[in-house]
Design a protein around this motif. Sequence first.
Motif, PDB file in Angstrom:
ATOM      1  N   SER A   4      67.246-127.555   2.756  1.00 17.67           N
ATOM      2  CA  SER A   4      67.702-128.826   2.858  1.00 17.67           C
ATOM      3  C   SER A   4      67.371-129.552   1.370  1.00 17.67           C
ATOM      4  CB  SER A   4      67.159-129.754   3.691  1.00 17.67           C
ATOM      5  OG  SER A   4      65.733-129.700   3.899  1.00 17.67           O
ATOM      6  N   ASP A   5      66.289-128.680   0.603  1.00 19.94           N
ATOM      7  CA  ASP A   5      65.889-129.421  -0.658  1.00 19.94           C
ATOM      8  C   ASP A   5      66.836-129.183  -1.638  1.00 19.94           C
ATOM      9  OD1 ASP A   5      63.437-130.681   0.389  1.00 19.94           O
ATOM     10  OD2 ASP A   5      62.366-128.776   0.098  1.00 19.94           O
ATOM     11  N   LEU A   6      67.730-127.969  -1.632  1.00 16.46           N
ATOM     12  CA  LEU A   6      68.612-127.664  -2.351  1.00 16.46           C
ATOM     13  C   LEU A   6      69.972-128.400  -2.666  1.00 16.46           C
ATOM     14  CD1 LEU A   6      69.003-123.745  -1.698  1.00 16.46           C
ATOM     15  CD2 LEU A   6      67.282-125.004  -3.341  1.00 16.46           C
ATOM     16  N   ALA A   7      70.654-128.529  -3.709  1.00 10.61           N
ATOM     17  CA  ALA A   7      71.575-129.351  -4.020  1.00 10.61           C
ATOM     18  C   ALA A   7      72.942-128.396  -3.884  1.00 10.61           C
ATOM     19  CB  ALA A   7      71.671-130.161  -5.417  1.00 10.61           C
ATOM     20  N   PHE A  39      78.249-125.047   3.021  1.00 12.45           N
ATOM     21  CA  PHE A  39      78.544-126.200   4.126  1.00 12.45           C
ATOM     22  C   PHE A  39      77.075-126.713   4.428  1.00 12.45           C
ATOM     23  CE2 PHE A  39      82.717-124.097   5.068  1.00 12.45           C
ATOM     24  CZ  PHE A  39      83.416-125.372   4.675  1.00 12.45           C
ATOM     25  N   PHE A  40      76.201-125.830   4.519  1.00 14.65           N
ATOM     26  CA  PHE A  40      74.748-126.676   5.233  1.00 14.65           C
ATOM     27  C   PHE A  40      74.282-127.341   4.052  1.00 14.65           C
ATOM     28  CE2 PHE A  40      70.121-126.230   5.606  1.00 14.65           C
ATOM     29  CZ  PHE A  40      70.049-126.525   6.923  1.00 14.65           C
ATOM     30  N   VAL A  41      74.060-126.926   2.989  1.00 13.42           N
ATOM     31  CA  VAL A  41      73.849-127.620   1.651  1.00 13.42           C
ATOM     32  C   VAL A  41      74.216-129.022   1.517  1.00 13.42           C
ATOM     33  CG1 VAL A  41      73.154-127.449  -0.677  1.00 13.42           C
ATOM     34  CG2 VAL A  41      72.621-125.590   0.672  1.00 13.42           C
ATOM     35  N   THR A  42      75.850-128.969   1.760  1.00  6.03           N
ATOM     36  CA  THR A  42      76.770-129.968   1.286  1.00  6.03           C
ATOM     37  C   THR A  42      76.607-131.134   2.253  1.00  6.03           C
ATOM     38  OG1 THR A  42      78.419-128.648   0.329  1.00  6.03           O
ATOM     39  CG2 THR A  42      78.984-130.838   0.956  1.00  6.03           C
ATOM     40  N   TYR A  43      76.122-130.654   3.640  1.00  7.81           N
ATOM     41  CA  TYR A  43      75.962-131.352   4.540  1.00  7.81           C
ATOM     42  C   TYR A  43      74.762-132.276   4.456  1.00  7.81           C
ATOM     43  CZ  TYR A  43      73.929-132.971   9.081  1.00  7.81           C
ATOM     44  OH  TYR A  43      73.160-134.105  10.107  1.00  7.81           O
ATOM     45  N   HIS A  44      73.681-131.819   3.948  1.00  7.76           N
ATOM     46  CA  HIS A  44      72.125-132.350   3.528  1.00  7.76           C
ATOM     47  C   HIS A  44      72.652-133.258   2.270  1.00  7.76           C
ATOM     48  CE1 HIS A  44      69.241-130.827   6.511  1.00  7.76           C
ATOM     49  NE2 HIS A  44      70.140-129.685   6.427  1.00  7.76           N
ATOM     50  N   ASP A  45      73.484-132.814   1.622  1.00  7.40           N
ATOM     51  CA  ASP A  45      73.606-133.553   0.185  1.00  7.40           C
ATOM     52  C   ASP A  45      74.223-135.088   0.699  1.00  7.40           C
ATOM     53  OD1 ASP A  45      72.857-131.739  -1.621  1.00  7.40           O
ATOM     54  OD2 ASP A  45      74.764-131.054  -2.116  1.00  7.40           O
ATOM     55  N   VAL A  46      75.059-134.976   1.473  1.00  2.89           N
ATOM     56  CA  VAL A  46      75.863-136.251   1.997  1.00  2.89           C
ATOM     57  C   VAL A  46      74.720-137.105   2.666  1.00  2.89           C
ATOM     58  CG1 VAL A  46      77.379-137.168   3.498  1.00  2.89           C
ATOM     59  CG2 VAL A  46      78.249-135.151   2.294  1.00  2.89           C
ATOM     60  N   ARG A  77      71.641-137.397   2.562  1.00  2.65           N
ATOM     61  CA  ARG A  77      70.653-137.454   1.549  1.00  2.65           C
ATOM     62  C   ARG A  77      71.185-138.535   0.680  1.00  2.65           C
ATOM     63  NH1 ARG A  77      68.885-132.980  -0.069  1.00  2.65           N
ATOM     64  NH2 ARG A  77      70.238-132.692  -1.923  1.00  2.65           N
ATOM     65  N   ILE A  78      72.266-138.545   0.368  1.00  2.00           N
ATOM     66  CA  ILE A  78      72.954-139.659  -0.955  1.00  2.00           C
ATOM     67  C   ILE A  78      73.490-140.908  -0.079  1.00  2.00           C
ATOM     68  CG2 ILE A  78      74.619-139.821  -2.467  1.00  2.00           C
ATOM     69  CD1 ILE A  78      74.364-136.876  -3.047  1.00  2.00           C
ATOM     70  N   PHE A  79      74.178-140.507   0.870  1.00  2.00           N
ATOM     71  CA  PHE A  79      74.774-141.685   1.447  1.00  2.00           C
ATOM     72  C   PHE A  79      74.098-142.250   2.665  1.00  2.00           C
ATOM     73  CE2 PHE A  79      78.217-139.152  -0.565  1.00  2.00           C
ATOM     74  CZ  PHE A  79      78.753-139.990  -1.267  1.00  2.00           C
ATOM     75  N   PHE A  80      73.352-141.703   3.609  1.00  2.00           N
ATOM     76  CA  PHE A  80      72.689-142.332   4.606  1.00  2.00           C
ATOM     77  C   PHE A  80      71.423-142.360   4.648  1.00  2.00           C
ATOM     78  CE2 PHE A  80      76.672-140.005   5.825  1.00  2.00           C
ATOM     79  CZ  PHE A  80      77.219-141.132   6.348  1.00  2.00           C
ATOM     80  N   SER A  81      70.455-141.906   3.481  1.00  2.00           N
ATOM     81  CA  SER A  81      69.091-141.760   3.559  1.00  2.00           C
ATOM     82  C   SER A  81      68.402-143.068   2.850  1.00  2.00           C
ATOM     83  CB  SER A  81      68.593-140.588   2.798  1.00  2.00           C
ATOM     84  OG  SER A  81      67.112-140.668   2.545  1.00  2.00           O
ATOM     85  N   ASN A  82      67.343-143.656   3.306  1.00  2.00           N
ATOM     86  CA  ASN A  82      66.709-144.857   2.767  1.00  2.00           C
ATOM     87  C   ASN A  82      66.152-144.517   1.613  1.00  2.00           C
ATOM     88  OD1 ASN A  82      67.698-146.519   5.022  1.00  2.00           O
ATOM     89  ND2 ASN A  82      65.674-145.866   6.198  1.00  2.00           N
TER      90      ASN A  82
END
Length: 219
Positions: free
Chosen positions: A120-123, A205-212, A214-219
């Motif tokens: 999940s740390d990957l981009a 797909f897994f990394v892209t999900y975490h990107d989304v 992290r970028i759009f929903f993380s505080n």
Amino acid sequence: PYDHRLYQAGMRSGDEIRSIDGVSTPNGITAFLELNRRLGSGVGIVAMSEGSERVFTVPLPSMENQREVREFFSGLRFQTRYFKAGFDQSFIAGLNKTRDVTFFIFLTIKMLFSGQASISDLAGPVGIANITYEAASSGLVDIIHILVLLSINLAIFNLLPFPALDGGRILFMILEGIFRRPVVNVKIENIIHIAGFLLLILLAFFVTYHDVVRIFFSN
């Protein structure tokens, strides 16, 4: 962060790290590598702080405590300062930076397998686009810097001995050269590469999900 080991040792945001245990650190990647090599011990960091050169003694977390190691490195943010240099200096600096980035990539792969880092740390594509956008706001030099990092990343990733990648195909060719015959049936080899390709798609797909997230929903 206020609870970070560097802050507790007296360092502050904006301090310029010159060396770690006598090893020159011209960039953040070099500093990261030197800190990682010395986990579990105390290091002497020479840095420009408040206009003067000071020495800070910092106890580093132990490899056995993966949570502290992750918190230590995730709390680091390096800002690069640029200066004019001649062609020979630039050429040597480019070679050194390429070497450091290569070591850093293999270190990241090692950290993924050891548990020091998470997938999940990957981009992925979304994360890379976001990083490139942030670099673009800083100017052309930062964009070129990101492009260089991406190029080295792609080159190394493509040469990993994994099915579907060029590195996987090269591995089969080497094995064929050693044994003087195909190691597996051509159909089986194709199936292996297809399976590897599907795994890479799932990883993307897994990394892209975490990107989304992290970028759009993380505080």
